[in-house]
Design a protein around this motif. Structure first.
Motif, PDB file in Angstrom:
ATOM      1  N   ARG B 211       0.853  -1.172   0.000  1.00 24.87           N
ATOM      2  CA  ARG B 211       0.000   0.000   0.000  1.00 24.87           C
ATOM      3  C   ARG B 211       0.896   1.232   0.000  1.00 24.87           C
ATOM      4  NH1 ARG B 211      -4.523   2.107   4.438  1.00 24.87           N
ATOM      5  NH2 ARG B 211      -4.621   4.215   3.583  1.00 24.87           N
ATOM      6  N   LEU B 212       0.554   2.200  -0.808  1.00 20.90           N
ATOM      7  CA  LEU B 212       1.300   3.462  -0.828  1.00 20.90           C
ATOM      8  C   LEU B 212       0.530   4.511  -0.040  1.00 20.90           C
ATOM      9  CD1 LEU B 212       2.192   3.226  -4.617  1.00 20.90           C
ATOM     10  CD2 LEU B 212       3.673   2.672  -2.669  1.00 20.90           C
ATOM     11  N   LYS B 213       1.260   5.464   0.475  1.00 22.01           N
ATOM     12  CA  LYS B 213       0.603   6.560   1.211  1.00 22.01           C
ATOM     13  C   LYS B 213       0.822   7.860   0.439  1.00 22.01           C
ATOM     14  CE  LYS B 213      -0.330   4.101   5.096  1.00 22.01           C
ATOM     15  NZ  LYS B 213       0.135   3.893   6.462  1.00 22.01           N
ATOM     16  N   TYR B 214       0.203   8.918   0.906  1.00 27.81           N
ATOM     17  CA  TYR B 214       0.318  10.187   0.184  1.00 27.81           C
ATOM     18  C   TYR B 214       1.606  10.908   0.537  1.00 27.81           C
ATOM     19  CZ  TYR B 214      -4.602   9.210  -0.554  1.00 27.81           C
ATOM     20  OH  TYR B 214      -5.784   8.597  -0.880  1.00 27.81           O
ATOM     21  N   LEU B 215       2.293  11.315  -0.480  1.00 24.46           N
ATOM     22  CA  LEU B 215       3.502  12.105  -0.304  1.00 24.46           C
ATOM     23  C   LEU B 215       3.070  13.454   0.263  1.00 24.46           C
ATOM     24  CD1 LEU B 215       6.492  11.616  -1.154  1.00 24.46           C
ATOM     25  CD2 LEU B 215       5.990  12.891  -3.232  1.00 24.46           C
ATOM     26  N   PRO B 216       3.577  13.814   1.432  1.00 30.61           N
ATOM     27  CA  PRO B 216       3.125  15.090   1.998  1.00 30.61           C
ATOM     28  C   PRO B 216       3.655  16.251   1.165  1.00 30.61           C
ATOM     29  CG  PRO B 216       4.864  14.132   3.340  1.00 30.61           C
ATOM     30  CD  PRO B 216       4.537  13.111   2.290  1.00 30.61           C
ATOM     31  N   ARG B 217       2.796  17.230   0.913  1.00 30.33           N
ATOM     32  CA  ARG B 217       3.261  18.366   0.112  1.00 30.33           C
ATOM     33  C   ARG B 217       4.070  19.332   0.948  1.00 30.33           C
ATOM     34  NH1 ARG B 217      -1.982  19.338  -3.679  1.00 30.33           N
ATOM     35  NH2 ARG B 217      -2.335  17.106  -3.900  1.00 30.33           N
ATOM     36  N   GLU B 218       3.724  19.366   2.235  1.00 35.44           N
ATOM     37  CA  GLU B 218       4.434  20.305   3.086  1.00 35.44           C
ATOM     38  C   GLU B 218       5.188  19.538   4.161  1.00 35.44           C
ATOM     39  OE1 GLU B 218       3.219  24.359   5.304  1.00 35.44           O
ATOM     40  OE2 GLU B 218       1.789  23.590   3.848  1.00 35.44           O
ATOM     41  N   VAL B 219       6.423  19.929   4.380  1.00 33.40           N
ATOM     42  CA  VAL B 219       7.259  19.298   5.398  1.00 33.40           C
ATOM     43  C   VAL B 219       7.955  20.403   6.181  1.00 33.40           C
ATOM     44  CG1 VAL B 219       9.330  17.908   5.770  1.00 33.40           C
ATOM     45  CG2 VAL B 219       7.646  17.180   4.079  1.00 33.40           C
ATOM     46  N   HIS B 220       7.904  20.337   7.485  1.00 37.81           N
ATOM     47  CA  HIS B 220       8.639  21.301   8.313  1.00 37.81           C
ATOM     48  C   HIS B 220       9.604  20.546   9.202  1.00 37.81           C
ATOM     49  CE1 HIS B 220       6.534  25.217   7.635  1.00 37.81           C
ATOM     50  NE2 HIS B 220       5.779  24.371   6.967  1.00 37.81           N
ATOM     51  N   THR B 221      10.798  21.070   9.294  1.00 40.26           N
ATOM     52  CA  THR B 221      11.822  20.378  10.069  1.00 40.26           C
ATOM     53  C   THR B 221      12.361  21.296  11.149  1.00 40.26           C
ATOM     54  OG1 THR B 221      12.402  19.224   8.036  1.00 40.26           O
ATOM     55  CG2 THR B 221      13.895  18.973   9.895  1.00 40.26           C
ATOM     56  N   VAL B 222      12.436  20.760  12.334  1.00 44.46           N
ATOM     57  CA  VAL B 222      12.921  21.527  13.476  1.00 44.46           C
ATOM     58  C   VAL B 222      14.172  20.838  14.016  1.00 44.46           C
ATOM     59  CG1 VAL B 222      12.375  22.298  15.817  1.00 44.46           C
ATOM     60  CG2 VAL B 222      10.562  22.199  14.072  1.00 44.46           C
ATOM     61  N   GLY B 284      -1.033  20.029   8.145  1.00 50.22           N
ATOM     62  CA  GLY B 284      -0.874  20.717   9.422  1.00 50.22           C
ATOM     63  C   GLY B 284       0.579  20.925   9.816  1.00 50.22           C
ATOM     64  N   ALA B 285       1.496  20.676   8.881  1.00 49.11           N
ATOM     65  CA  ALA B 285       2.923  20.657   9.219  1.00 49.11           C
ATOM     66  C   ALA B 285       3.394  21.942   9.901  1.00 49.11           C
ATOM     67  CB  ALA B 285       3.751  20.382   7.969  1.00 49.11           C
ATOM     68  N   ALA B 286       2.987  23.073   9.378  1.00 49.48           N
ATOM     69  CA  ALA B 286       3.473  24.347   9.930  1.00 49.48           C
ATOM     70  C   ALA B 286       2.976  24.530  11.365  1.00 49.48           C
ATOM     71  CB  ALA B 286       3.010  25.509   9.046  1.00 49.48           C
ATOM     72  N   ALA B 287       1.698  24.273  11.564  1.00 47.48           N
ATOM     73  CA  ALA B 287       1.124  24.448  12.897  1.00 47.48           C
ATOM     74  C   ALA B 287       1.750  23.466  13.889  1.00 47.48           C
ATOM     75  CB  ALA B 287      -0.396  24.251  12.845  1.00 47.48           C
ATOM     76  N   GLU B 288       1.970  22.258  13.425  1.00 49.72           N
ATOM     77  CA  GLU B 288       2.583  21.262  14.305  1.00 49.72           C
ATOM     78  C   GLU B 288       4.017  21.667  14.654  1.00 49.72           C
ATOM     79  OE1 GLU B 288       0.185  17.200  12.995  1.00 49.72           O
ATOM     80  OE2 GLU B 288       2.028  17.728  11.924  1.00 49.72           O
ATOM     81  N   ALA B 289       4.744  22.131  13.652  1.00 48.53           N
ATOM     82  CA  ALA B 289       6.134  22.538  13.895  1.00 48.53           C
ATOM     83  C   ALA B 289       6.189  23.671  14.910  1.00 48.53           C
ATOM     84  CB  ALA B 289       6.798  22.944  12.588  1.00 48.53           C
ATOM     85  N   GLU B 290       5.203  24.549  14.841  1.00 44.06           N
ATOM     86  CA  GLU B 290       5.132  25.657  15.785  1.00 44.06           C
ATOM     87  C   GLU B 290       5.016  25.142  17.222  1.00 44.06           C
ATOM     88  OE1 GLU B 290       6.092  28.404  14.578  1.00 44.06           O
ATOM     89  OE2 GLU B 290       6.060  28.907  16.731  1.00 44.06           O
ATOM     90  N   VAL B 291       4.131  24.190  17.418  1.00 42.95           N
ATOM     91  CA  VAL B 291       3.969  23.600  18.761  1.00 42.95           C
ATOM     92  C   VAL B 291       5.263  22.908  19.187  1.00 42.95           C
ATOM     93  CG1 VAL B 291       2.697  21.929  20.164  1.00 42.95           C
ATOM     94  CG2 VAL B 291       1.488  23.274  18.424  1.00 42.95           C
TER      95      VAL B 291
END
Ligand SMILES: Cc1cc2nc3c(=O)[nH]c(=O)nc-3n(C[C@H](O)[C@H](O)[C@H](O)COP(=O)(O)OP(=O)(O)OC[C@H]3O[C@@H](n4cnc5c(N)ncnc54)[C@H](O)[C@@H]3O)c2cc1C
Ligand SMILES: Cc1cc2nc3c(=O)[nH]c(=O)nc-3n(C[C@H](O)[C@H](O)[C@H](O)COP(=O)(O)OP(=O)(O)OC[C@H]3O[C@@H](n4cnc5c(N)ncnc54)[C@H](O)[C@@H]3O)c2cc1C
Lengths: 456, 456
Positions: B211-222, B284-291
């Motif tokens: 099974r393949l999953k969706y390639l996330p369009r947005e990635v944030h790295t901390v 939600g990558a940006a919001a999650e990275a913020e937290v």
């Protein structure tokens, strides 16, 4: 030597062995159609692992079959009594033994009800992800034994994906522990996975360690009404093509909407001939819901623009769309799954079958998983049915199975083979694969006392 | 009767059976320490399922052991040659047979390299989620046989969670298909799950449906630098308590940072004594990275404020933090996992062991999973080591295992038991559980030709 009932009564405390006519009848069946009604010798209520071990030993010694049972909400007859059996009800073993918010795990007895675990987890911002529509009554033990799916499984996985470790009483009464307390672990063979979904035929699950997931703080729900069922099925593919992973993607056809209107006094049929319910969750829920709305609208849907509240009410209705109906010989619910690209074709094929055989059809689907629950039924006038109707119902059922398999599907996405679906298993699995499973069964249960005649 | 080599040469085409000294030596071992070096009789390169079946039949008839091999990146000795064996290298069976963007599935031969599948999937906005740090070279067949984990498994699951169906050549040369093409399916026992992680001891995996999953369009790295390792480990728990699920959460200690600086000329050690790398992805990558940033800062970290680019470079470095080092008797990488709440304690215990035994230590961890890779090593002056150093290394290794188990952990989170970790398996699994596995092995491979002496 006395009877098994005497023996069990001697081993257990008063009130743990019930042989009353009413409970025997009640515990004789789950919610599946009954094809071979049998009355159990007794219903036994263990209250500890040691109780389960004693009961299994006693039954093994006497050659009495053991049919384990959680809440009896199964719809494949896995918990139906068989000849010369006792029902082993795990319902009194219902304690949450541990819940660690930092480890994000819980350890439960098998009789814990899915919703009860979820309530306990929610206090810590956690959830137990697999959520069969029966979550208010079905047990974690039953969920494990059937590898239950549910509404949010497309995103969060099925029961197997949340089970880390098991305590299992084997056919000889011995107790083993499989798996690991950690999220990951690959020491040796995956015995845990082998027990999950084995429908009580390899061992009695007496303890379950599960991984919990994070309760999403934000949830958005989109309700999309369609002029016909096939367009709605196409909507599922469109959401996939947008590469958005909803938590929930449920598809309801016209028959289901009409039934919901009947039961709840809603006005769904007035709004469309089919409904696609999509729920996104997590930090990206709003943005995802926005994409979903656009994509569905482009595909011909009338999409709720109002706040999610009403759409959420619809998800609640969907969770209860099975109503209180119990399948019987006149009304049979299916559980096929097809590769997602075939959803539209399969839905079309179902409609053609129902028309061709002149039987009623309604369909709900965990559409994100390609998992459909068509229900076929025929009318009754009192105890009678139209001549030939029973045969036509059977033909429609068989056709729905054959069509699913022809499209690369399976005869059971989440409910299990139990007893009722054994007749189709040979169509899905060749003899060599079935024989391998029989040999595994023999290895675990050489005398065949554990839920004989089920699952494989 | 001729030798097995003659026989295999007769069955296969020229170039498919190699007995040259150099390839024999090269294919004799994977990347694990070697405790019992054996030279294989031949290295065999099947190019089709039929080839595999013929080879297995021939070997079974002659009682010659078969050691399957993908890319040989395993670090537990699962692909080490054993006495009187051939190496069955699946590397030429490297075709992606199907990739369906709408079904979100792919069917591959076992020799397909993880990264190659991911590149093909990416064209459709999809990914194959399990991403061992060896993804540029390890094969899907090897990943399946070890139930490989990786960096983004805390969010997306391990190999098992992405495998839907398998084609497997059994010990008698027969071919079976297990599982389902659909996302969900519960017909019969989970044979697919039994083969996943069985390290080539139950059958040869010749086809895999994933099974393949969706390639996330947005990635944030901390990137969060800490003054000490334990504080960094505590950061993992803090992110969990904020109920944010990162895609990646990698923990690197000071020793690892120093090594990376050595190899890549980076300045990591100047910036902190430990590094926690967190990647969030999806809508939600940006919001999650913020937290994540807030939570880590509150826990004493210096958190990157710059754009993600630099932090992403660090993730790339991490993916290569193993460098080109191969474990040997002087340097052993571990793969324990502990419940997340014990991360800080375990990290403290590791530091104490290294100090106590005067051995070097570096640790990287898939910390979101509680999965740690401590590496212990001793100095060599030419071919010599300090007297007693070898013993102290072994004591440190044993202590690290015992401590992990005492904290409710496992001796292998993702690398498998192979050959090297057999010595500890009895500490994790009681005899009854091991015996059950031996009986399953006997059932699948009564003559013991498939990768003997491995995994269980
Ligand atoms: C309204 C309704 C909605 C449903 N929705 C879903 C759904 O969305 N997804 C889904 O997957 N299913 C669904 N089901 C089916 C059913 O709820 C599930 O199969 C559920 O997992 C059964 O749990 P239970 O506790 O009722 O088990 P039971 O029905 O009592 O038993 C199920 C099987 O497990 C075995 N078993 C039970 N406990 C144990 C144990 N401790 N050890 C070993 N074997 C055991 C039994 O022998 C039997 O074979 C639904 C059913 C209803 C009636
Ligand atoms: C730099 C580096 C980083 C790594 N990072 C990770 C990581 O993050 N996560 C992780 O889990 N592992 C990691 N590993 C370990 C290793 O890469 C994995 O175990 C990987 O899955 C092995 O794949 P392979 O193709 O190299 O298999 P091999 O090493 O060739 O074989 C591994 C095992 O599988 C068996 N096998 C191989 N192919 C088949 C087949 N087709 N059928 C049956 N059995 C077969 C072999 O007999 C052996 O027992 C890392 C290794 C290195 C060197």
């Amino acid at each position: 030597m006395g009877s098994i009932v005497d023996e069990l009564e001697a081993i257990l405390a008063p009130g743990q062995v019930d042989t009353g006519e009413v409970p025997l009848r009640r515990y004789a069946v789950d919610q599946a159609p009954v094809i071979d009604f049998q009355l159990p010798l007794a219903v036994v209520f263990p209250e500890s692992v040691a109780d389960v071990q004693s009961v299994v030993k006693a039954c093994a010694d006497s050659g009495v079959a053991i049919v384990p049972r959680g809440a009896g909400t199964g719809v494949s007859g896995g918990a139906h009594a068989t000849a010369n059996c006792i029902i082993l009800s795990l319902e009194r073993m219902d304690r949450i033994l541990a819940l660690s918010p930092d480890d994000e795990t819980a350890v439960v007895e098998p009789g814990v009800v899915n919703a009860v675990l979820n309530e306990a987890a929610a206090e810590h911002g956690l959830m137990y992800a697999p959520d069969p529509a029966s979550f208010r009554s079905s047990t974690i033990g039953g969920n494990v034994a059937t590898n239950a799916g549910g509404l949010r499984c497309a995103k969060y996985g099925v029961t197997r994906d949340s089970v880390l470790a098991l305590d299992v009483v084997l056919a000889d009464g011995s107790l083993i522990h499989t798996g690991h307390q950690t999220f990951k672990g690959v020491a040796g063979y995956d015995l845990t996975g082998l027990f999950v979904g084995s429908e009580g035929t390899l061992g009695i699950v007496v303890g379950i360690t599960v991984r919990l997931k994070y309760l999403p703080r934000e949830v958005h729900t989109v309700a999309a009404f369609y002029p016909d069922f096939r367009l709605a099925a196409a909507g599922v593919l469109a959401v996939g093509r947008a590469r958005v992973q909803p938590a929930i993607m449920e598809l309801l056809d016209g028959g289901t909407l009409a039934q919901l209107d009947d039961i709840h006094g809603s006005d769904l049929t007035a709004r469309g001939k089919s409904l696609l319910l999509v729920q996104t969750d997590g930090f990206g829920a709003a943005a995802e819901a926005e994409v979903v709305r656009r994509v569905l609208r482009d595909g011909g849907a009338t999409v709720t623009t109002e706040a999610s509240a009403e759409a959420e009410r619809l998800v609640e209705l969907r969770r209860h769309s099975r109503g209180t109906e119990v399948d019987d010989e006149y009304r049979v619910g299916e559980d096929v799954a097809v590769p997602r690209s075939r959803l539209v074709d399969y839905v079309a094929a179902l409609e053609a079958m129902a028309a061709g055989q002149q039987v009623h059809l309604k369909v709900v689907a965990h559409a994100g998983d390609g998992n459909l629950h068509p229900t076929f039924w025929i009318d009754r006038q009192g105890p009678d049915v139209e001549p030939g109707a029973m045969d036509r119902l059977q033909v429609a059922l068989d056709e729905s199975i054959t069509a699913a398999l022809a499209m690369g599907g399976t005869i059971t996405g989440e409910h299990g083979i139990g007893q009722y679906k054994l007749r189709w298993l040979g169509q899905e699995q060749p003899e060599a694969v079935r024989e391998l499973q029989r040999r595994i069964k023999d290895l675990f249960d050489p005398a065949g006392v554990l839920n004989p005649g089920k699952a494989i």
